[in-house]
Design a protein around this motif. Structure first.
Motif, mmCIF file in Angstrom:
data_model
loop_
_atom_site.group_PDB
_atom_site.id
_atom_site.type_symbol
_atom_site.label_atom_id
_atom_site.label_comp_id
_atom_site.label_asym_id
_atom_site.label_seq_id
_atom_site.Cartn_x
_atom_site.Cartn_y
_atom_site.Cartn_z
ATOM 1 N N LEU A 175 10.134 -2.314 0.592
ATOM 2 C CA LEU A 175 10.000 -1.398 -0.531
ATOM 3 C C LEU A 175 11.189 -1.598 -1.457
ATOM 4 N N LYS A 176 10.928 -1.872 -2.749
ATOM 5 C CA LYS A 176 11.990 -2.073 -3.720
ATOM 6 C C LYS A 176 11.654 -1.342 -5.018
ATOM 7 N N ALA A 177 12.638 -0.591 -5.555
ATOM 8 C CA ALA A 177 12.449 0.152 -6.793
ATOM 9 C C ALA A 177 12.998 -0.642 -7.967
ATOM 10 N N ASN A 178 12.287 -0.540 -9.107
ATOM 11 C CA ASN A 178 12.757 -1.162 -10.343
ATOM 12 C C ASN A 178 12.229 -0.360 -11.512
ATOM 13 N N ASN A 179 13.144 0.233 -12.297
ATOM 14 C CA ASN A 179 12.739 1.083 -13.422
ATOM 15 C C ASN A 179 11.768 2.157 -12.922
ATOM 16 N N LYS A 180 10.534 2.154 -13.400
ATOM 17 C CA LYS A 180 9.561 3.169 -12.982
ATOM 18 C C LYS A 180 8.479 2.576 -12.096
ATOM 19 N N THR A 181 8.852 1.536 -11.329
ATOM 20 C CA THR A 181 7.892 0.888 -10.442
ATOM 21 C C THR A 181 8.454 0.746 -9.044
ATOM 22 N N LEU A 182 7.546 0.557 -8.090
ATOM 23 C CA LEU A 182 7.901 0.275 -6.701
ATOM 24 C C LEU A 182 7.150 -0.980 -6.267
ATOM 25 N N ALA A 183 7.877 -1.951 -5.750
ATOM 26 C CA ALA A 183 7.256 -3.142 -5.182
ATOM 27 C C ALA A 183 7.136 -2.946 -3.675
ATOM 28 N N MET A 184 5.960 -3.256 -3.127
ATOM 29 C CA MET A 184 5.712 -3.054 -1.701
ATOM 30 C C MET A 184 5.102 -4.307 -1.094
ATOM 31 N N VAL A 185 5.686 -4.783 0.008
ATOM 32 C CA VAL A 185 5.072 -5.845 0.799
ATOM 33 C C VAL A 185 4.217 -5.157 1.854
ATOM 34 N N ILE A 186 2.894 -5.309 1.753
ATOM 35 C CA ILE A 186 1.949 -4.553 2.569
ATOM 36 C C ILE A 186 1.112 -5.509 3.416
ATOM 37 N N TYR A 187 1.016 -5.187 4.717
ATOM 38 C CA TYR A 187 0.218 -5.995 5.647
ATOM 39 C C TYR A 187 -0.986 -5.184 6.097
ATOM 40 N N ASN A 188 -2.181 -5.761 5.933
ATOM 41 C CA ASN A 188 -3.422 -5.120 6.343
ATOM 42 C C ASN A 188 -3.843 -5.668 7.702
ATOM 43 N N THR A 189 -3.941 -4.780 8.704
ATOM 44 C CA THR A 189 -4.255 -5.225 10.067
ATOM 45 C C THR A 189 -5.715 -5.609 10.236
ATOM 46 N N GLU A 190 -6.591 -5.148 9.353
ATOM 47 C CA GLU A 190 -8.013 -5.440 9.496
ATOM 48 C C GLU A 190 -8.382 -6.816 8.961
ATOM 49 N N ASN A 191 -7.834 -7.189 7.804
ATOM 50 C CA ASN A 191 -8.161 -8.512 7.261
ATOM 51 C C ASN A 191 -7.040 -9.526 7.443
ATOM 52 N N ASP A 192 -5.929 -9.100 8.073
ATOM 53 C CA ASP A 192 -4.790 -9.982 8.376
ATOM 54 C C ASP A 192 -4.221 -10.628 7.106
ATOM 55 N N ILE A 193 -4.167 -9.855 6.007
ATOM 56 C CA ILE A 193 -3.642 -10.345 4.725
ATOM 57 C C ILE A 193 -2.412 -9.532 4.348
#
Length: 414
Positions: free
Chosen positions: A312-330
């Protein structure tokens, strides 16, 4: 009477030492001290030759343009040509064509009038028609004089010209570090904060330890810098601490959460804490943080219930998220509004784990399992992916031009 002088450092020398070299903290007699200083001074001329050689290379570089400067100049010329062509097109459509029509109408009326004057046979109907035509021309001319345009400024962002980051060059500096199960990194403009058990240390860009203090709490899961607080923030699985870079004193943050913590990031106005597990929560604290001014965001607002948020990383008025989905493995990188967590864009990033903001609102994601790096544009386009020699577990941008990558064994600066 026995001498209290320490022996000379040089093996085999029986003369007593007369002084201690402040640089190396070794004792020398007069003779070997002179030799010692001579050896040090003899190292200067080769260094002088190197800097002179670099100066010559730089002069040659400025006199012969490399290919990328030629390409940049070509882009500049073509960009100017595009602006000129757009200007000419709009001027023709909005101004020149209108003026040409007016000139044609004035010429037609003048021709009719000159014909009537020459024949001297005008009737009242001719006068009325000419008067009406002239009035219409006057009206159109008035409209032509008062034309109004909405001209938007030409916006040029950093994504127009993007440096090719890959392949990365040889690291300019490398610092060995012991293996850390949670390889957290944080930095401000001057210093890099790392965990070097049993201490946490502030390093400069030469990897010299500027300050350090013992770390006596649980495992560090994440760290970040808050420019608003002028403090580093360190997170364990249950607590958060602030660290003053000047005094190296720590204070516990007054926070509370319903789950174990995993990540921390700061904007100019808020502190964001991410919990562990599937469908995690994000706690937002207005700065300075307190238990009275907190907002909890839950799944599915943060992510789906079947998903992990790795970073999770904040920048100005945004949040960047590295998200892992366990159902589709993406695994994907999402950029969301920090106000309502609305997704702005999303891009797949292999088995990405951590991310960082680069200069120009771009992003980089590290994939430790596949040993890959992903360079993402400010609009969510995958610019390029590349292999990395080691497992990259974390990444930072230090100023505009330095990237730091943490592996199992070291930190590499580029």
């Amino acid at each position: 009477m026995a001498s209290s002088s320490r022996p000379c450092t040089i093996d085999g020398c029986k003369s007593p030492s007369r002084t201690v070299c402040i640089c190396c903290e070794k004792c020398y007699c007069f003779e070997h001290l002179t030799q010692h200083f001579g050896r040090i001074n003899n190292k200067i001329p080769p260094l002088s030759d190197k800097i002179n050689g670099l100066a010559k290379r730089l002069n040659k570089f400025t006199s012969i343009e490399p290919s990328y400067l030629v390409a940049l100049e070509k882009w500049r010329v073509e960009a100017h040509r595009t602006v000129e062509q757009y200007y000419e097109s709009k001027r023709r459509d909005l101004v020149d064509d209108r003026r040409a029509k007016l000139e044609k109408e004035v010429g037609r009326v003048r021709h009719v009038m000159e014909k009537l004057i020459r024949k001297h046979d005008a009737v009242q109907q001719d006068v009325d028609l000419l008067t009406q035509d002239i009035r219409l021309i006057e009206q159109k001319f008035s409209e032509f004089q008062s034309l109004r345009f909405t001209i938007h400024p030409l916006v040029i962002d950093d994504s127009l010209i993007i440096q090719d980051l890959f392949p990365l060059p040889t690291p300019c500096r490398t610092m060995k570090l012991p293996f850390d199960e949670f390889p957290a990194l944080a930095n401000n403009e001057k210093y890099l904060l790392v965990h070097q058990p049993p201490n946490i240390s502030l390093l400069d860009r030469h990897f010299s330890i500027i300050k350090q203090t013992p770390w006596t709490h649980d495992n560090i899961w994440d760290m970040c810098w808050s420019s608003t607080l002028s403090r580093f923030i360190i997170v364990t699985n249950e607590e958060a601490f602030t660290l003053d870079q000047n005094t190296m004193t720590m204070a516990k943050c007054p926070i509370s959460s319903n789950g174990e913590l995993s990540r921390v990031t700061c904007s100019d106005s808020a502190l964001f804490l991410l919990t562990q597990g599937l469908g995690p929560s994000i706690f937002e604290y207005k700065l300075p943080p307190s238990t009275k001014n907190v907002k909890e965001r839950k799944s599915p607002e943060t992510c789906e219930q079947c998903e992990y948020i790795f970073d999770l990383k904040a920048n100005n008025k945004t949040l960047a998220m590295v998200i892992y989905n366990t159902e589709n493995d993406i695994t994907r990188l999402d950029l969301k509004s920090s106000i309502n967590l609305q997704r702005l864009w999303s891009v797949d990033v292999g088995q990405g784990f951590r991310c960082c903001l680069l200069h120009g609102e771009q992003w980089m994601v590290v994939d430790a399992l596949s040993r890959r790096l992903y360079h993402i544009s400010s609009t969510g386009k995958l610019l390029k992916a590349d292999k990395y020699a080691h497992q990259p577990w974390n990444i930072i941008q230090w100023g505009k031009f330095i990237i730091g990558i943490r592996t199992n064994e070291a930190i590499n600066l580029y």
